[in-house]
Design an enzyme around this catalytic site. Structure first.
Site, PDB file in Angstrom:
ATOM      1  N   ASP A  44       0.863  -1.178   0.000  1.00  0.00           N
ATOM      2  CA  ASP A  44       0.000   0.000   0.000  1.00  0.00           C
ATOM      3  C   ASP A  44       0.902   1.230   0.000  1.00  0.00           C
ATOM      4  O   ASP A  44       1.816   1.340   0.826  1.00  0.00           O
ATOM      5  CB  ASP A  44      -0.893   0.022   1.248  1.00  0.00           C
ATOM      6  N   ASP A  99     -13.910  -5.350  -2.993  1.00  0.00           N
ATOM      7  CA  ASP A  99     -13.877  -5.334  -1.527  1.00  0.00           C
ATOM      8  C   ASP A  99     -15.253  -5.796  -1.063  1.00  0.00           C
ATOM      9  O   ASP A  99     -16.262  -5.179  -1.407  1.00  0.00           O
ATOM     10  CB  ASP A  99     -13.618  -3.922  -0.994  1.00  0.00           C
TER      11      ASP A  99
END
Lengths: 194, 251
Positions: free
Chosen positions: B11, B130
């Site tokens: 990330d 997600d």
């Protein structure tokens, strides 16, 4: 030594040129026929669709230029498929350097495209010097070349097929040496030494 | 045989690697290029970079970072985070990314998937989903897990593959950051329902969790972040364990 990467509408030219930089080769990315004809080594990468890529090569008259070359030539992925007779992708005639036809993977139990690392076996020619049998290479493709007289490496994905082809000065690999770690780098070094 | 893939995820925020726990409480975990090189050497099969800043003014920084990564690593990598247009994708692929991952933008405009796969090929279009299990079903979330939609993950997965997605990156928000294992049931359901590879994400805590998601979850690849960043699991040890358990793995 002059190494040329053919620029066309289906290239991942940048990845290949970065991979060559990592082994100390600064390649020229071009679609200029004279530059290609006078190069010591020629690489045709490719990520894209076969019929539109062939159309582009014909418009630029690069199809006849490529077939006339006598220096070591390496087609990668779609680049290799374009060196074959015919591709089911877009139903197009290709360059006809290798005898094979290019077919779609149609095995219902397998995912298409094949994406990831698979092994190569029955390795032939100096292109694979220092690369062991069953080495993994990175592949992303939905179409494959059948086995034939020009096969210099095989892979299994529902069927045994050609992951590398050779005829005279012409080499083609279905996998991506520029993305295949150390083994891929060795293959590029071998090609540069041919 | 085609090998199962181990994919560390980095990330990225302001050019640095970070890892959130349950999408929050971000911790700094180092320089992305250094980490990427180390992962490639340790046997990672692929890398995913998710830009969690991804605002317009940061886009240029991301492009420069992608070029730097492409110069230095010799395995494939995917870039995601805030990608919403053909132009974004074109810039990232030209900078050297092998694939791009889209999420919220595809939910807002599903035709974007078709446009991207027509122009660049399905092989470089990864759809990130997600999902969160609540009220007896798996629902799709957008904006980094902040906004719930009425889409069900299985339906959405089938739809995006029809539109041209070449791969699915499936993150279970219930599992993410818990280190209690991947969401086996939804991973299996989606992997068996679509004909493209599925990357399982969220919940990796032990090497057994990876075995479980490959065998029982039918995943084609497994992604994790913090356990690799903080060296709780070494990639090479993980791969040896999986190979010893008869899972096809590249060592």
């Amino acid at each position: 030594m002059k190494t040329v990467i053919i620029k066309y509408n289906a290239g991942n030219t940048r990845s290949v040129s970065f991979a060559l930089e990592r082994i100390g080769i600064n390649a020229l990315i071009t679609d200029d026929a004279d530059e290609i004809l006078t190069a010591d080594k020629v690489i045709m990468p490719g990520v894209g669709e076969a019929s539109s890529a062939m159309q582009y090569l014909r418009e630029k008259k690069l199809d006849t230029v490529i077939c006339s070359l006598t220096q070591p030539f390496l087609g990668i992925c779609l680049g290799m498929q374009l060196m074959c007779n015919y591709s089911e992708e877009g139903k197009t005639n290709c360059l006809g350097i290798f005898d094979q036809d290019i077919k779609l993977f149609t095995f219902s139990e397998l995912k298409v495209p094949q994406m990831g690392w698979n092994t190569i076996t029955d390795l032939k020619t100096n292109l694979f010097r220092g690369i062991k049998e069953n080495e993994y290479q990175y592949l992303v493709h939905s179409y494959y070349a059948e086995l034939g007289n020009n096969t210099i490496a095989k892979t299994n994905y529902g069927i045994n097929y050609s992951t590398a082809l050779n005829k005279n000065n012409f080499y083609g690999v279905q996998f991506h040496p520029e993305k295949s770690g150390v083994a891929g780098q060795t293959l590029l070094e071998n090609f540069i030494k041919l | 045989m085609l090998a199962k893939r181990i994919i560390p995820c980095l990330d990225i925020k302001d050019g640095r690697t970070v890892k959130g726990v349950n999408f929050e409480n971000i911790r700094d975990a180092g320089d992305p290029v250094e980490l990427a090189i180390a992962y490639a050497q340790q046997g990672a099969d692929e890398l995913v970079f998710l830009d969690i800043t991804a605002t317009n003014e940061k886009r240029k920084t991301l492009i420069e970072l992608v070029t730097r990564i492409a110069k230095h690593i010799n395995i494939p990598f995917t870039v995601g985070g805030g990608i919403s247009s053909i132009e974004d994708v074109s810039l990232l692929l030209n900078a050297g990314a092998d694939k791009i991952s889209i999420n919220s933008a595809a939910i807002k405009d599903p035709q974007l998937i078709k446009k991207l796969s027509d122009q660049f090929g399905s092989q470089c279009v990864v759809l990130a989903i997600d999902t969160k299990f609540e009220n007896n079903d798996w629902f799709v979330y957008l904006n980094g897990g902040r906004i719930k939609t009425e889409l069900k993950a299985l339906d959405w997965a089938k739809q995006i593959v029809e539109l041209g997605a070449g791969e699915i990156l499936l993150t279970s928000m219930n599992n993410d950051g818990t280190k209690k294992g991947f969401a086996i049931d939804i991973t299996k359901q989606i992997s068996e329902a679509v004909n493209v590879p599925v990357i399982a994400s969220g919940g990796a805590g032990t090497i057994e969790h990876f075995k479980d998601v490959f065998i029982n979850g039918k995943a084609d690849a497994a992604l994790a972040a913090s356990i690799f960043h903080f060296k709780e699991i070494e990639i090479i040890e993980l791969k040896k364990y999986l190979k010893n358990n008869h899972i096809e793995i590249r060592i």
